[in-house]
Design an enzyme around this catalytic site. Structure first.
Site, PDB file in Angstrom:
ATOM      1  N   HIS A 266       0.836  -1.212   0.000  1.00 56.01           N
ATOM      2  CA  HIS A 266       0.000   0.000   0.000  1.00 56.01           C
ATOM      3  C   HIS A 266       0.871   1.262   0.000  1.00 56.01           C
ATOM      4  CE1 HIS A 266      -3.249  -2.751   0.386  1.00 56.01           C
ATOM      5  NE2 HIS A 266      -2.962  -3.075   1.629  1.00 56.01           N
ATOM      6  N   ASP A 317      -4.976  -8.466  -3.482  1.00 54.48           N
ATOM      7  CA  ASP A 317      -5.283  -8.227  -2.076  1.00 54.48           C
ATOM      8  C   ASP A 317      -6.594  -8.859  -1.605  1.00 54.48           C
ATOM      9  OD1 ASP A 317      -5.518  -7.181   0.467  1.00 54.48           O
ATOM     10  OD2 ASP A 317      -5.096  -5.132  -0.053  1.00 54.48           O
TER      11      ASP A 317
END
Ligand code: NGQ
Ligand code: ZN
Length: 450
Positions: A266, A317
């Site tokens: 991220h 993810d």
């Protein structure tokens, strides 16, 4: 030994016409000009894409967190839904869900997946009879589908920066440092051409500084990939500032020897110094654009990071989407929406956004996975994808616009055949074992139905 050729093969610098290659024991052994006796497998051949961030079990909750539960729904309310869902999953369910997910990944063109795995114990927090049961379920799912796996057993010890204990729902994620290192040592013994074992630290919230140092100094991480979730949410940046007097990335760069073994997942909220710091370290920024959009994380500073020559890769993810094309498209679209400009992700070697993003994500993805994949070159594992040159979307497309068309031109999957380690796993758009794996998935979902 098998010999193949294609009309065009994707190489780091661009398309190469009439390339041929030989494969032995699942690896490319020679790349040269094609000759007539080689078997032609298609018009457009690309290396398979590594998926650098996956929580496999979350595939089965896609679509179950899209109703408003509170006017200020956020990442943190989503996380409660996710924890409740995770509580229903044991080893058999995990294997069934992961196998279905890996089939979908292969069909979409992902040939390697980094599994950031923290669902270790029984829902009540006690280890399973075999403490590695959940890790083994993921390994089994990867083996039966054929996808390459970088398993990242994840250390998770605290419920926040203040060191608070794990909540009831988090208890099944936790290990003492010793138990964690033991699990790691055991899984290392299973490594082979399609299994690599790295490590993950869940986040700075979940791993206290002393445990982080103990793992990094354990002698078990010298050459292994190291992944960590970092600076995904503003709340996390604020907590870190309040308790450690530094922002998460700033703290990590000051307290760990971050280098090319690292993947910072991220890394959404960054200052100019942090952008430079990550880029200079050689660490990979692990970007998951569809999940980051879905969870309301914020936007990664892509243009600034590329200008600093940072390395990036993509992950699916939470798996609300399983498509490298859609990840790359949204990586670029986020920047366009914010800047009101077009064609942001380009490089000195290419003015094509599709080429730049596909090429960058191959390079960074292989680094994050810690395996020689994502390149059609001698010594690399023989992973590749063949596009469907009969698809109307690709009609009359020359090499110049091919990757832009692949990434930006629609929703029909253009991946026709997929090979991993020299074996065909997808033919004509379907995984060779898709039907049986889908049936087992449906049965598992019936068992855990809400
Ligand atoms: C996870 N997922 O570990 O599954 C996390 C949420 C957390 C993402 N960050 C939980 N996308 O970060 O605490
Ligand atoms: Zn994650």
């Amino acid at each position: 030994m098998s010999s193949y050729r294609s009309d065009y093969t994707w190489q780091p610098h661009g398309w190469e016409a009439e390339a041929g290659w030989r494969i032995e024991d699942g690896r490319f052994v020679a790349i040269a000009e094609a000759t007539a006796d080689e078997h032609r497998i298609g018009r457009w051949v690309l290396p398979g894409m590594p998926n650098l961030h996956s929580h496999a079990f979350q595939r089965a909750m896609a679509g179950l967190a899209e109703r408003q539960t509170h006017p200020e729904d956020s990442f943190w309310t989503w996380r409660e839904t996710m924890y409740a869902f995770a509580g229903r999953i044991g080893p058999d369910e995990l294997q069934a869900i992961a196998a279905q997910l890996y089939v979908e990944m292969l069909e979409a063109g992902y040939t390697q997946v980094c599994e950031f795995h923290y669902l270790h114990h029984q829902p009540n927090g006690r280890p399973y009879a075999d403490p590695a049961a959940m890790s083994l379920a993921l390994i089994e799912a990867a083996r039966e589908t054929g996808i390459g796996l970088t398993l990242l057993p994840t250390l998770y010890q605290t419920g926040g920066f203040d060191g608070r204990e794990l909540s009831e729902r988090q208890r099944r994620f936790g290990h003492t440092t010793d138990a964690y290192l033991e699990l790691l040592q055991r899984l290392r013994k299973l490594e082979d051409a399609t299994l690599r074992v790295g490590i993950a630290l869940h986040s700075l919230r979940a791993v206290p500084p002393d445990a982080l140092q103990a793992v990094l100094n354990s002698g078990l991480v010298e050459n292994a990939p190291i992944h960590i979730h970092i600076a995904e949410q503003l709340g996390e940046v604020q907590d870190c500032l309040a308790l450690r007097n530094a922002r998460p990335v700033e703290w990590l760069l000051a307290n760990a020897a971050v280098d090319a073994r690292w993947t910072l997942v991220h890394a959404t909220h960054l200052t100019a110094e942090e952008i430079q710091g990550i880029a200079a370290s050689g660490a990979v920024a692990g970007l998951c654009p569809t999940t980051e959009a879905n969870l309301g994380d914020g936007l990664f500073p892509l243009a600034e990071f590329l200008a600093a020559e940072g390395v990036l890769g993509i992950g699916s993810d939470s798996h609300i989407s399983v498509s490298p094309v859609e990840e790359l498209r949204w990586l670029e679209y986020g920047q366009r929406l914010k800047s009101c400009h077009r064609n942001i992700a380009v490089s000195e070697s290419s003015s094509s956004v599709g080429e730049t993003l596909w090429g960058d994500a191959l390079f960074g993805g292989a680094r994050a996975a810690g395996v020689a994949v994502a390149a059609i070159e001698a010594g690399a594992r023989a992973d590749l994808i063949v596009l469907d040159d009969k698809a109307p979307q690709l009609a009359e497309r020359a090499a110049t616009h091919l990757l832009d068309t692949f990434v930006f031109s629609g929703n029909r999957n253009l991946v026709r055949d997929v090979m991993v380690a020299g074996r065909w796993r997808v033919r004509d758009g379907r995984h060779v074992d898709a039907a049986g794996i889908a049936a087992r998935y449906a049965a598992a979902l019936q068992r855990i139905a809400v």
